[in-house]
Design a protein around this motif. Structure first.
Motif, PDB file in Angstrom:
ATOM      1  N   LYS A  99      55.696  -5.062  13.093  1.00 46.67           N
ATOM      2  CA  LYS A  99      55.142  -4.969  14.209  1.00 46.67           C
ATOM      3  C   LYS A  99      53.708  -5.626  13.937  1.00 46.67           C
ATOM      4  N   ASP A 100      53.083  -5.063  13.037  1.00 43.40           N
ATOM      5  CA  ASP A 100      51.543  -5.312  12.564  1.00 43.40           C
ATOM      6  C   ASP A 100      51.420  -6.951  12.366  1.00 43.40           C
ATOM      7  N   CYS A 101      52.531  -7.646  11.491  1.00 40.48           N
ATOM      8  CA  CYS A 101      52.492  -8.932  11.514  1.00 40.48           C
ATOM      9  C   CYS A 101      52.621  -9.844  12.832  1.00 40.48           C
ATOM     10  N   MET A 102      53.387  -9.295  13.638  1.00 41.47           N
ATOM     11  CA  MET A 102      53.424 -10.045  14.789  1.00 41.47           C
ATOM     12  C   MET A 102      52.209  -9.685  15.542  1.00 41.47           C
ATOM     13  N   TYR A 103      51.587  -8.601  15.734  1.00 43.02           N
ATOM     14  CA  TYR A 103      50.469  -8.545  16.293  1.00 43.02           C
ATOM     15  C   TYR A 103      49.467  -9.313  15.889  1.00 43.02           C
ATOM     16  N   SER A 108      52.448  -9.800  21.435  1.00 40.77           N
ATOM     17  CA  SER A 108      52.448  -8.746  22.059  1.00 40.77           C
ATOM     18  C   SER A 108      53.784  -8.467  22.812  1.00 40.77           C
ATOM     19  N   ARG A 109      54.080  -6.951  22.601  1.00 43.75           N
ATOM     20  CA  ARG A 109      55.413  -6.420  23.181  1.00 43.75           C
ATOM     21  C   ARG A 109      55.250  -6.199  24.441  1.00 43.75           C
ATOM     22  N   THR A 110      56.218  -6.676  25.268  1.00 41.34           N
ATOM     23  CA  THR A 110      56.326  -6.192  26.696  1.00 41.34           C
ATOM     24  C   THR A 110      57.869  -5.740  27.164  1.00 41.34           C
ATOM     25  N   LYS A 111      57.919  -4.706  28.061  1.00 36.46           N
ATOM     26  CA  LYS A 111      59.244  -4.379  28.577  1.00 36.46           C
ATOM     27  C   LYS A 111      59.749  -5.385  29.452  1.00 36.46           C
ATOM     28  N   VAL A 112      61.277  -5.761  29.160  1.00 33.95           N
ATOM     29  CA  VAL A 112      62.109  -6.436  29.807  1.00 33.95           C
ATOM     30  C   VAL A 112      63.253  -5.797  30.541  1.00 33.95           C
ATOM     31  N   GLU A 113      63.332  -5.518  31.845  1.00 38.43           N
ATOM     32  CA  GLU A 113      64.485  -4.888  32.499  1.00 38.43           C
ATOM     33  C   GLU A 113      65.944  -5.842  32.036  1.00 38.43           C
ATOM     34  N   ARG A 114      66.730  -4.860  31.601  1.00 39.52           N
ATOM     35  CA  ARG A 114      68.176  -5.342  31.236  1.00 39.52           C
ATOM     36  C   ARG A 114      69.203  -4.600  31.991  1.00 39.52           C
TER      37      ARG A 114
END
Length: 119
Positions: A99-103, A108-114
């Protein structure tokens, strides 16, 4: 109309229960391939820094049986079952590194409805 409203509310509750959410990495103007490439690079870096460290845990269950005799148990039988389970003690720390590497790389992380039900 009185019957339609409860039916509508019940239908909505059942359909909303069939939805879950995933968290995905997003970055402006980035493609899916770029996301996969960056995530793989971050996972590889985290594996180099914190390789898997498997720890074995065991749980034993013991049962006893005996044949009643004049002075307590005459024939005592003991059976022990052992279950082994392995866990990676570095898994959570490695996920934090990913997560730290990606940031750090602008994601960034977002919620996606599935939907849970495939029509």
């Amino acid at each position: 109309m009185r019957i339609a409203l409860p039916l509508l509310i019940t239908s909505f509750v059942f359909l909303s229960a069939c939805t879950s959410y995933d968290r995905v990495w997003v970055k402006a103007d980035a493609t899916r391939e770029q996301r996969k490439h960056q995530q793989t690079a971050c996972e590889a870096e985290a594996l180099r820094l914190l390789p898997p460290s498997n720890v074995r845990a065991s749980a034993s269950t013991t049962s006893q049986s005996c044949t009643a005799g004049e002075h307590g148990c005459k024939n005592k039988t003991t059976q022990t079952d052992t279950e082994y389970q392995y866990t990676d003690k570095n898994r959570l720390d490695r996920e934090t590194l990913i997560k730290d590497c990606m940031y750090r790389n602008g994601w960034s992380r977002t919620k996606v409805e599935r939907p849970m039900i495939k029509w």
